[in-house]
Design an enzyme around this catalytic site. Structure first.
Site, mmCIF file in Angstrom:
data_model
loop_
_atom_site.group_PDB
_atom_site.id
_atom_site.type_symbol
_atom_site.label_atom_id
_atom_site.label_comp_id
_atom_site.label_asym_id
_atom_site.label_seq_id
_atom_site.Cartn_x
_atom_site.Cartn_y
_atom_site.Cartn_z
ATOM 1 N N ASP A 168 0.815 -1.210 0.000
ATOM 2 C CA ASP A 168 0.000 0.000 0.000
ATOM 3 C C ASP A 168 0.855 1.269 0.000
ATOM 4 O OD1 ASP A 168 -2.213 -1.616 0.047
ATOM 5 O OD2 ASP A 168 -2.628 -1.329 2.184
ATOM 6 N N GLY A 169 1.967 1.247 0.721
ATOM 7 C CA GLY A 169 2.848 2.417 0.755
ATOM 8 C C GLY A 169 3.423 2.736 -0.609
#
Length: 104
Positions: free
Chosen positions: A71-72
């Protein structure tokens, strides 16, 4: 909108991402898409026959960008590409995969 030129980035410090990036590049190239690799991603994989660009430049060069990682990585790509309105698709190779729900 039809996509022809696809940018691919991956979290270059994660070894399992490299395999997924290489498989994705191979699959998309065989399907006839033009590939542009993120420069840092290209330095960490064996696919060297493709043009490269800084992440910030992929938005102006590509129709869509595929972000391989967690997600980052997806959020970071979205921030860097937000001014170009380039769509970003995530392939999950991270731990949680809340946003990048396409498994790698």
């Amino acid at each position: 909108m039809a996509f022809q030129k696809i940018g691919i980035i991956g979290k270059h410090r994660n070894p399992k991402v490299g395999d997924t990036v290489e498989e994705t590049v191979e699959l998309l190239a065989q399907a006839g898409f033009d590939i542009v690799l993120g420069a840092k991603t290209a330095d960490s994989i064996s696919c060297t026959d493709y043009p490269t660009a800084a992440i910030e430049d992929l938005g102006s060069q590509c129709d869509v960008v595929v972000a391989v990682g967690g997600d980052g990585n997806l959020l970071g790509a979205g921030r860097k590409l937000s001014l170009t309105d380039t769509p970003v698709v995530g392939i999950n190779r991270g731990q949680l995969g809340f946003l990048t729900d396409t498994p790698g």
